[in-house]
Design an enzyme around this catalytic site. Structure first.
Site, PDB file in Angstrom:
ATOM      1  N   VAL A   1      10.974  -0.430  -7.758  1.00  0.00           N
ATOM      2  CA  VAL A   1      11.534  -0.004  -6.642  1.00  0.00           C
ATOM      3  C   VAL A   1      12.745  -0.783  -5.999  1.00  0.00           C
ATOM      4  CG1 VAL A   1       9.319   1.109  -5.404  1.00  0.00           C
ATOM      5  CG2 VAL A   1       9.959  -1.174  -5.185  1.00  0.00           C
TER       6      VAL A   1
ATOM      7  N   LYS B   1       9.913  -7.228   5.879  1.00  0.00           N
ATOM      8  CA  LYS B   1       9.001  -6.366   6.622  1.00  0.00           C
ATOM      9  C   LYS B   1       9.536  -6.007   7.869  1.00  0.00           C
ATOM     10  CE  LYS B   1       5.577  -6.035   3.356  1.00  0.00           C
ATOM     11  NZ  LYS B   1       5.547  -4.755   2.606  1.00  0.00           N
TER      12      LYS B   1
ATOM     13  N   TYR C   1       9.628 -12.625   3.392  1.00  0.00           N
ATOM     14  CA  TYR C   1       8.592 -11.608   3.560  1.00  0.00           C
ATOM     15  C   TYR C   1       8.612 -11.007   4.861  1.00  0.00           C
ATOM     16  CZ  TYR C   1       4.145  -9.156   2.950  1.00  0.00           C
ATOM     17  OH  TYR C   1       3.066  -8.244   2.777  1.00  0.00           O
TER      18      TYR C   1
ATOM     19  N   GLY D   1       3.659   1.441  -5.822  1.00  0.00           N
ATOM     20  CA  GLY D   1       2.873   0.298  -5.892  1.00  0.00           C
ATOM     21  C   GLY D   1       1.400   1.050  -5.807  1.00  0.00           C
TER      22      GLY D   1
ATOM     23  N   SER E   1       3.566  -5.508   7.450  1.00  0.00           N
ATOM     24  CA  SER E   1       2.684  -6.481   7.685  1.00  0.00           C
ATOM     25  C   SER E   1       2.648  -7.139   8.895  1.00  0.00           C
ATOM     26  CB  SER E   1       3.006  -7.534   6.527  1.00  0.00           C
ATOM     27  OG  SER E   1       2.468  -8.576   6.709  1.00  0.00           O
TER      28      SER E   1
ATOM     29  N   ILE F   1      -5.855  -8.484   3.905  1.00  0.00           N
ATOM     30  CA  ILE F   1      -6.431  -7.465   3.129  1.00  0.00           C
ATOM     31  C   ILE F   1      -6.831  -8.116   1.953  1.00  0.00           C
ATOM     32  CG2 ILE F   1      -6.587  -5.007   2.415  1.00  0.00           C
ATOM     33  CD1 ILE F   1      -6.165  -5.229   5.456  1.00  0.00           C
TER      34      ILE F   1
ATOM     35  N   ARG G   1      -2.641  -0.780  -8.076  1.00  0.00           N
ATOM     36  CA  ARG G   1      -3.491  -1.598  -7.694  1.00  0.00           C
ATOM     37  C   ARG G   1      -3.673  -1.999  -6.063  1.00  0.00           C
ATOM     38  NH1 ARG G   1      -1.677  -6.846  -8.703  1.00  0.00           N
ATOM     39  NH2 ARG G   1       0.223  -6.233  -9.443  1.00  0.00           N
TER      40      ARG G   1
ATOM     41  N   ASN H   1       4.805   1.421  -0.499  1.00  0.00           N
ATOM     42  CA  ASN H   1       3.670   0.486  -0.294  1.00  0.00           C
ATOM     43  C   ASN H   1       4.069  -0.716  -1.359  1.00  0.00           C
ATOM     44  OD1 ASN H   1       0.637  -0.326  -0.241  1.00  0.00           O
ATOM     45  ND2 ASN H   1       1.026  -0.029  -2.320  1.00  0.00           N
TER      46      ASN H   1
HETATM   47  P1  NAP Z   1      -1.091  -5.950  -4.524  1.00  0.00           P
HETATM   48  O1  NAP Z   1      -2.595  -5.854  -4.738  1.00  0.00           O
HETATM   49  O2  NAP Z   1      -0.447  -7.163  -5.213  1.00  0.00           O
HETATM   50  O3  NAP Z   1      -0.420  -4.870  -5.435  1.00  0.00           O
HETATM   51  C1  NAP Z   1       0.863  -4.629  -5.369  1.00  0.00           C
HETATM   52  C2  NAP Z   1       1.549  -3.230  -5.966  1.00  0.00           C
HETATM   53  O4  NAP Z   1       2.785  -2.907  -5.683  1.00  0.00           O
HETATM   54  C3  NAP Z   1       1.012  -2.944  -7.416  1.00  0.00           C
HETATM   55  O5  NAP Z   1       0.826  -1.827  -7.588  1.00  0.00           O
HETATM   56  C4  NAP Z   1       2.441  -3.458  -8.030  1.00  0.00           C
HETATM   57  O6  NAP Z   1       2.584  -2.718  -9.270  1.00  0.00           O
HETATM   58  C5  NAP Z   1       3.406  -2.935  -7.190  1.00  0.00           C
HETATM   59  N1  NAP Z   1       4.831  -3.266  -7.060  1.00  0.00           N
HETATM   60  C6  NAP Z   1       5.103  -4.540  -6.750  1.00  0.00           C
HETATM   61  N2  NAP Z   1       6.288  -4.807  -7.124  1.00  0.00           N
HETATM   62  C7  NAP Z   1       6.756  -3.448  -7.398  1.00  0.00           C
HETATM   63  C8  NAP Z   1       8.118  -3.079  -7.778  1.00  0.00           C
HETATM   64  N3  NAP Z   1       9.294  -3.746  -7.718  1.00  0.00           N
HETATM   65  N4  NAP Z   1       8.239  -1.644  -8.184  1.00  0.00           N
HETATM   66  C9  NAP Z   1       7.184  -0.949  -8.009  1.00  0.00           C
HETATM   67  N5  NAP Z   1       6.095  -1.369  -7.782  1.00  0.00           N
HETATM   68  C10 NAP Z   1       5.720  -2.707  -7.314  1.00  0.00           C
HETATM   69  O7  NAP Z   1      -0.657  -5.736  -3.159  1.00  0.00           O
HETATM   70  P2  NAP Z   1      -1.486  -5.190  -2.060  1.00  0.00           P
HETATM   71  O8  NAP Z   1      -2.023  -6.193  -1.245  1.00  0.00           O
HETATM   72  O9  NAP Z   1      -2.188  -4.024  -2.454  1.00  0.00           O
HETATM   73  O10 NAP Z   1      -0.136  -4.839  -1.104  1.00  0.00           O
HETATM   74  C11 NAP Z   1       0.408  -3.468  -0.828  1.00  0.00           C
HETATM   75  C12 NAP Z   1       1.149  -3.622   0.225  1.00  0.00           C
HETATM   76  O11 NAP Z   1       0.624  -3.804   1.470  1.00  0.00           O
HETATM   77  C13 NAP Z   1       2.368  -4.444   0.173  1.00  0.00           C
HETATM   78  O12 NAP Z   1       3.559  -3.853   0.531  1.00  0.00           O
HETATM   79  C14 NAP Z   1       2.022  -5.703   0.863  1.00  0.00           C
HETATM   80  O13 NAP Z   1       3.120  -6.151   1.371  1.00  0.00           O
HETATM   81  C15 NAP Z   1       1.469  -4.968   2.114  1.00  0.00           C
HETATM   82  N6  NAP Z   1       0.597  -5.922   2.691  1.00  0.00           N
HETATM   83  C16 NAP Z   1      -0.579  -6.413   2.282  1.00  0.00           C
HETATM   84  C17 NAP Z   1      -1.418  -7.258   2.644  1.00  0.00           C
HETATM   85  C18 NAP Z   1      -2.718  -7.922   2.168  1.00  0.00           C
HETATM   86  O14 NAP Z   1      -3.171  -8.739   2.839  1.00  0.00           O
HETATM   87  N7  NAP Z   1      -2.972  -7.682   1.053  1.00  0.00           N
HETATM   88  C19 NAP Z   1      -1.143  -7.483   4.104  1.00  0.00           C
HETATM   89  C20 NAP Z   1      -0.249  -6.787   4.814  1.00  0.00           C
HETATM   90  C21 NAP Z   1       0.435  -5.924   3.874  1.00  0.00           C
HETATM   91  P3  NAP Z   1       2.251  -3.225 -10.753  1.00  0.00           P
HETATM   92  O15 NAP Z   1       0.531  -2.904 -10.939  1.00  0.00           O
HETATM   93  O16 NAP Z   1       2.673  -2.573 -11.797  1.00  0.00           O
HETATM   94  O17 NAP Z   1       2.502  -4.917 -10.802  1.00  0.00           O
END
Ligand code: NAP
Length: 242
Positions: free
Chosen positions: A60, A157, A153, A8, A140, A186, A11, A88
């Site tokens: 994944v 996690k 979720y 991931g 998370s 985030i 982005r 990630n």
């Molecule tokens: P995001 O902006 O939605 O980006 C998600 C990323 O994961 C993208 O690069 C996406 O690829 C990739 N992805 C999704 N499904 C996938 C799959 N099946 N196979 C391969 N890649 C996949 O999310 P983020 O906020 O950066 O989150 C990153 C991590 O942090 C996640 O595990 C999330 O649960 C965790 N997290 C986030 C927050 C928050 O507040 N943002 C809080 C706690 C935990 P594409 O671009 O190709 O779609």
């Protein structure tokens, strides 16, 4: 060559992690699912840090896809090792349990939990043979405290947290650390539908975190300096969780 693989990485938090690991001197393998344009932008940012970047698209959640992509890469890069793995990739699909469709349960568990298994298992053997490595799982706050509307979720996690603690004990002797990072809110595409102003009022720091702040912690855990930290879950949430 010693590589870092970030799932991931196209982005949000994943992109910031790719850049941070490039700054640490790692060539970066950038995994993503479908957003090739965003992944190419991440690759440019990694190259701007003077490191090589390679795109490695796969879902994944699909074991055959993960194995095919990673085994082909290993075959084409004999002698190279993936030394740092950051699991990630993640999705959320929030709904109260009473209204949850099977697909909403499955897709979230498959991506967040099975995804970590699929990727880690595939590179386990060469990583063990390297006798040095870092595995960092992005979990998370939801996996620690449970969040209503996020049973799927939170379960996924929490599963990754358990796996982190168990695997850390299995492979510590090989000089491989396994840790989890638990972000709170985030700012990224994943949280863009949330009311940032309203939610920030609940956060002691009064704001959402930045992907770069999570990436800085990944960078430290991936470094040699963090060699005695393993099996831990480190929160990064502006003081939200106590
Ligand atoms: P995001 O902006 O939605 O980006 C998600 C990323 O994961 C993208 O690069 C996406 O690829 C990739 N992805 C999704 N499904 C996938 C799959 N099946 N196979 C391969 N890649 C996949 O999310 P983020 O906020 O950066 O989150 C990153 C991590 O942090 C996640 O595990 C999330 O649960 C965790 N997290 C986030 C927050 C928050 O507040 N943002 C809080 C706690 C935990 P594409 O671009 O190709 O779609």
């Amino acid at each position: 060559m010693k590589y870092a693989l970030v799932t991931g990485g196209s982005r949000g938090i994943g992109r910031a992690i790719c850049v941070a690991l490039a700054q640490s001197g790692y060539p970066v393998l950038i995994n993503y699912k479908g957003n090739a344009a965003a992944a190419a932008e991440t690759a440019d940012l990694v190259r701007a840090e003077g490191q090589t970047a390679e795109l490695l698209p796969f879902d994944v959640a699909k074991k055959e896809e993960v194995q095919a992509a990673l085994q082909a890469w290993m075959e084409n890069n004999k002698g190279a090792t993936i030394e740092v793995l950051v699991n990630n990739a993640g999705i959320r699909n929030d709904v109260l349990m009473t209204f949850m469709e099977d697909e909403q349960w499955r897709s979230v568990v498959d991506t967040n939990l099975e995804g970590m298994y699929n990727v880690t298992r595939t590179i386990m053997q060469p990583l063990l043979m390297n006798r040095y490595g870092r595995i960092i799982n992005i979990v998370s706050l939801s996996g620690l405290k449970g969040m209503p509307g996020q049973v799927n979720y939170s379960a996924a996690k929490a599963g990754v947290i358990g796996a982190t603690k168990a695997l850390a004990q299995e492979i510590a002797k090989r000089n491989i650390t396994v840790n989890a990072i638990a972000p709170g809110f985030i700012a990224s595409d994943m949280t863009q539908d949330l009311d940032q102003k309203e939610l920030s009022a609940m956060i002691p720091m009064n704001r959402f975190g930045k992907p770069e702040e999570v990436a800085a912690l990944v960078k430290f855990l991936a470094s040699k300096d963090a060699g005695y930290i393993t099996g831990q879950v480190i929160s990064i949430n502006g003081g939200l969780y106590t």
